[in-house]
Design a protein around this motif. Structure first.
Motif, PDB file in Angstrom:
ATOM      1  N   ALA A 144       0.512   7.151 -14.720  1.00 15.03           N
ATOM      2  CA  ALA A 144       1.485   7.980 -15.197  1.00 15.03           C
ATOM      3  C   ALA A 144       1.803   8.923 -14.150  1.00 15.03           C
ATOM      4  CB  ALA A 144       1.223   8.684 -16.497  1.00 15.03           C
ATOM      5  N   GLU A 145       0.877   9.386 -13.479  1.00 18.25           N
ATOM      6  CA  GLU A 145       1.280  10.393 -12.170  1.00 18.25           C
ATOM      7  C   GLU A 145       1.668   9.659 -11.229  1.00 18.25           C
ATOM      8  OE1 GLU A 145      -2.102  12.677 -11.473  1.00 18.25           O
ATOM      9  OE2 GLU A 145      -1.757  14.059 -12.950  1.00 18.25           O
ATOM     10  N   GLY A 146       1.902   8.124 -11.041  1.00 19.01           N
ATOM     11  CA  GLY A 146       2.403   7.615  -9.873  1.00 19.01           C
ATOM     12  C   GLY A 146       1.412   7.325  -8.972  1.00 19.01           C
ATOM     13  N   LEU A 147       0.256   7.651  -8.990  1.00 20.53           N
ATOM     14  CA  LEU A 147      -0.993   7.483  -7.960  1.00 20.53           C
ATOM     15  C   LEU A 147      -1.399   6.233  -7.809  1.00 20.53           C
ATOM     16  CD1 LEU A 147      -3.002  10.801  -8.493  1.00 20.53           C
ATOM     17  CD2 LEU A 147      -1.376  10.207  -6.416  1.00 20.53           C
ATOM     18  N   THR A 148      -1.305   5.408  -9.223  1.00 22.91           N
ATOM     19  CA  THR A 148      -1.806   4.092  -9.170  1.00 22.91           C
ATOM     20  C   THR A 148      -0.477   3.168 -10.098  1.00 22.91           C
ATOM     21  OG1 THR A 148      -2.925   4.578 -11.316  1.00 22.91           O
ATOM     22  CG2 THR A 148      -4.164   4.393  -9.497  1.00 22.91           C
ATOM     23  N   THR A 149      -0.792   2.022  -9.751  1.00 23.91           N
ATOM     24  CA  THR A 149       0.326   1.019 -10.538  1.00 23.91           C
ATOM     25  C   THR A 149      -0.611   0.063 -11.092  1.00 23.91           C
ATOM     26  OG1 THR A 149       2.197   0.006 -10.358  1.00 23.91           O
ATOM     27  CG2 THR A 149       0.730  -0.389  -8.425  1.00 23.91           C
ATOM     28  N   ALA A 150       0.068  -0.580 -12.224  1.00 28.05           N
ATOM     29  CA  ALA A 150      -0.656  -1.553 -12.925  1.00 28.05           C
ATOM     30  C   ALA A 150       0.193  -2.879 -12.865  1.00 28.05           C
ATOM     31  CB  ALA A 150      -0.815  -1.188 -14.341  1.00 28.05           C
ATOM     32  N   GLY A 151      -0.326  -3.975 -12.387  1.00 22.89           N
ATOM     33  CA  GLY A 151       0.171  -5.291 -12.179  1.00 22.89           C
ATOM     34  C   GLY A 151      -0.605  -6.363 -12.204  1.00 22.89           C
ATOM     35  N   GLY A 152      -0.239  -7.372 -11.579  1.00 24.11           N
ATOM     36  CA  GLY A 152      -0.970  -8.640 -11.983  1.00 24.11           C
ATOM     37  C   GLY A 152      -2.320  -8.796 -11.454  1.00 24.11           C
ATOM     38  N   ARG A 153      -2.476  -7.950 -10.283  1.00 23.46           N
ATOM     39  CA  ARG A 153      -3.677  -7.625  -9.757  1.00 23.46           C
ATOM     40  C   ARG A 153      -4.786  -6.751 -10.503  1.00 23.46           C
ATOM     41  NH1 ARG A 153      -4.159  -6.399  -3.787  1.00 23.46           N
ATOM     42  NH2 ARG A 153      -2.518  -4.827  -4.220  1.00 23.46           N
ATOM     43  N   GLY A 154      -4.204  -5.880 -11.347  1.00 30.29           N
ATOM     44  CA  GLY A 154      -4.970  -5.023 -12.110  1.00 30.29           C
ATOM     45  C   GLY A 154      -4.209  -3.677 -11.721  1.00 30.29           C
ATOM     46  N   VAL A 155      -5.107  -2.580 -11.728  1.00 29.19           N
ATOM     47  CA  VAL A 155      -4.553  -1.485 -11.349  1.00 29.19           C
ATOM     48  C   VAL A 155      -4.920  -0.929 -10.059  1.00 29.19           C
ATOM     49  CG1 VAL A 155      -4.852   1.203 -11.751  1.00 29.19           C
ATOM     50  CG2 VAL A 155      -5.119  -0.382 -13.605  1.00 29.19           C
ATOM     51  N   VAL A 156      -3.676  -0.902  -9.126  1.00 24.67           N
ATOM     52  CA  VAL A 156      -3.957  -0.588  -7.694  1.00 24.67           C
ATOM     53  C   VAL A 156      -3.183   0.686  -7.222  1.00 24.67           C
ATOM     54  CG1 VAL A 156      -3.015  -1.789  -5.442  1.00 24.67           C
ATOM     55  CG2 VAL A 156      -3.397  -3.132  -7.359  1.00 24.67           C
ATOM     56  N   VAL A 157      -4.086   1.278  -6.135  1.00 21.48           N
ATOM     57  CA  VAL A 157      -3.655   2.535  -5.721  1.00 21.48           C
ATOM     58  C   VAL A 157      -2.290   2.497  -4.828  1.00 21.48           C
ATOM     59  CG1 VAL A 157      -4.221   4.512  -3.787  1.00 21.48           C
ATOM     60  CG2 VAL A 157      -6.305   3.443  -5.438  1.00 21.48           C
ATOM     61  N   THR A 158      -1.513   3.131  -5.235  1.00 24.67           N
ATOM     62  CA  THR A 158      -0.027   3.156  -4.599  1.00 24.67           C
ATOM     63  C   THR A 158       0.098   3.574  -3.153  1.00 24.67           C
ATOM     64  OG1 THR A 158       0.541   5.407  -5.450  1.00 24.67           O
ATOM     65  CG2 THR A 158       1.146   3.406  -6.877  1.00 24.67           C
ATOM     66  N   ASP A 159       1.150   2.886  -2.690  1.00 26.94           N
ATOM     67  CA  ASP A 159       1.175   3.264  -1.097  1.00 26.94           C
ATOM     68  C   ASP A 159       2.259   4.435  -1.087  1.00 26.94           C
ATOM     69  OD1 ASP A 159       0.969   3.183   1.631  1.00 26.94           O
ATOM     70  OD2 ASP A 159       2.199   1.382   1.650  1.00 26.94           O
ATOM     71  N   ILE A 160       2.338   5.187   0.002  1.00 25.56           N
ATOM     72  CA  ILE A 160       3.412   6.281   0.422  1.00 25.56           C
ATOM     73  C   ILE A 160       4.208   5.722   1.635  1.00 25.56           C
ATOM     74  CG2 ILE A 160       3.675   8.580   0.853  1.00 25.56           C
ATOM     75  CD1 ILE A 160       0.996   9.434  -0.247  1.00 25.56           C
ATOM     76  N   SER A 161       5.258   5.216   1.081  1.00 27.94           N
ATOM     77  CA  SER A 161       6.326   4.832   2.485  1.00 27.94           C
ATOM     78  C   SER A 161       6.903   5.970   3.062  1.00 27.94           C
ATOM     79  CB  SER A 161       7.152   3.864   2.040  1.00 27.94           C
ATOM     80  OG  SER A 161       7.961   4.301   1.046  1.00 27.94           O
ATOM     81  N   LEU A 162       7.823   5.669   4.087  1.00 28.97           N
ATOM     82  CA  LEU A 162       8.597   6.667   4.747  1.00 28.97           C
ATOM     83  C   LEU A 162       9.709   7.082   3.888  1.00 28.97           C
ATOM     84  CD1 LEU A 162       8.727   5.517   8.444  1.00 28.97           C
ATOM     85  CD2 LEU A 162       7.629   7.309   7.525  1.00 28.97           C
ATOM     86  N   ASP A 163      10.176   5.911   2.972  1.00 26.49           N
ATOM     87  CA  ASP A 163      11.117   6.528   2.007  1.00 26.49           C
ATOM     88  C   ASP A 163      10.610   7.555   0.663  1.00 26.49           C
ATOM     89  OD1 ASP A 163      13.159   5.115   3.109  1.00 26.49           O
ATOM     90  OD2 ASP A 163      12.762   2.992   2.069  1.00 26.49           O
ATOM     91  N   ASP A 164       9.371   7.046   0.518  1.00 26.17           N
ATOM     92  CA  ASP A 164       8.469   8.014  -0.683  1.00 26.17           C
ATOM     93  C   ASP A 164       8.587   9.378  -0.272  1.00 26.17           C
ATOM     94  OD1 ASP A 164       8.267   5.751  -2.414  1.00 26.17           O
ATOM     95  OD2 ASP A 164       6.318   5.445  -1.298  1.00 26.17           O
ATOM     96  N   ILE A 165       8.129   9.505   1.378  1.00 27.66           N
ATOM     97  CA  ILE A 165       8.200  10.779   1.739  1.00 27.66           C
ATOM     98  C   ILE A 165       9.417  11.544   1.845  1.00 27.66           C
ATOM     99  CG2 ILE A 165       7.394  11.996   3.857  1.00 27.66           C
ATOM    100  CD1 ILE A 165       5.170   9.967   4.316  1.00 27.66           C
ATOM    101  N   ASP A 166      10.455  10.983   2.289  1.00 30.53           N
ATOM    102  CA  ASP A 166      11.719  11.303   2.259  1.00 30.53           C
ATOM    103  C   ASP A 166      12.197  11.822   0.775  1.00 30.53           C
ATOM    104  OD1 ASP A 166      12.693  11.216   4.783  1.00 30.53           O
ATOM    105  OD2 ASP A 166      13.179   9.295   4.699  1.00 30.53           O
ATOM    106  N   GLU A 167      12.041  11.114  -0.193  1.00 25.06           N
ATOM    107  CA  GLU A 167      12.222  11.432  -1.778  1.00 25.06           C
ATOM    108  C   GLU A 167      11.450  12.814  -2.030  1.00 25.06           C
ATOM    109  OE1 GLU A 167      12.075   8.077  -4.025  1.00 25.06           O
ATOM    110  OE2 GLU A 167      13.539   6.878  -2.697  1.00 25.06           O
ATOM    111  N   LEU A 168      10.342  12.762  -1.606  1.00 34.73           N
ATOM    112  CA  LEU A 168       9.376  14.039  -2.072  1.00 34.73           C
ATOM    113  C   LEU A 168       9.831  15.166  -1.446  1.00 34.73           C
ATOM    114  CD1 LEU A 168       5.827  12.300  -1.859  1.00 34.73           C
ATOM    115  CD2 LEU A 168       6.883  13.218  -3.773  1.00 34.73           C
TER     116      LEU A 168
END
Length: 218
Positions: free
Chosen positions: A51-75
């Protein structure tokens, strides 16, 4: 503290401090054993992290999210909007004495950072007290909550570049300038000082992130 709260706090700290790297699969069996809890409270903790965006749930299970340059710009776009407004409100509504005292401490921070045994923990604690003082001064619970949610991700980004002594020293001076402007009751100057700090921080973090992407984290 409930088992799910303990698991959430432990996993959140591991993600923010880069002990659990982007792309890490948080397998339930493995994490339950590591944290000494059953799978039900672990699932609750993982749901909160997602819910906080630190992990994501998908086919592989729960995975730690990445931080891209686009993410940094948006933040940082959001950060400039929220923190600039907060600094301006703090200058109008805050206790000048509180911010003068913080300014003095921040002016002394380079001595902490440039000593033979640099104390980054105390520096981050000091910056955290400035954030807390601004949150209290603005008298706007919605804005304060929005900034607290944003800081979860900002701490993670900040840790990526935490070892740069020169940048930390410069940031201490920038934080001191923000505290000085708030203490002076000058909202325009407080907002401008915040904008300058964020611009310099973004430039540095993006440069470090781009470099880190070329090498595995270690």
């Amino acid at each position: 503290m409930r088992a799910s709260d303990r698991a959430y706090a432990a996993l959140r700290d591991d993600i923010i401090e880069w002990r659990l790297l982007p792309g890490t699969v948080l397998a339930e069996v493995e994490q339950s054993a590591r944290l000494g809890i059953s799978r039900t409270p672990l699932r609750e903790a993982l749901s909160r992290l997602t819910a906080e965006g630190l992990t994501t749930a998908g086919g592989r299970g729960v995975v730690v999210t990445d931080i891209s340059l686009d993410d940094i710009d948006e933040l940082f776009e959001l950060r400039e909007t929220l923190e600039g407004k907060a600094a301006a409100l703090a200058a109008l509504r805050g206790d000048a004495a509180v911010f003068r005292a913080l300014q003095e401490e921040l002016l002394g921070a380079p001595a902490l950072l440039n000593s033979p045994d640099p104390n980054r923990h105390d520096y981050y604690e000091l910056v955290g007290r400035l954030d807390t003082a601004i949150d209290a001064a603005i008298s706007n619970s919605y804005l304060a909550q929005a900034m607290r949610s944003l800081r979860v991700h900002l701490v993670r980004v900040r840790r990526l570049a935490a070892d740069d002594q020169a940048r930390l020293t410069a940031a201490a001076a920038e934080h001191a300038a923000i505290a000085e402007a708030i203490a002076a009751g000058n909202p325009r100057l407080a907002e401008a000082a915040t904008t300058v700090h964020l611009h310099r921080s973004l430039s540095h973090v993006k440069a470090v992130h781009a470099s880190a992407q070329k090498e595995p984290h270690g």
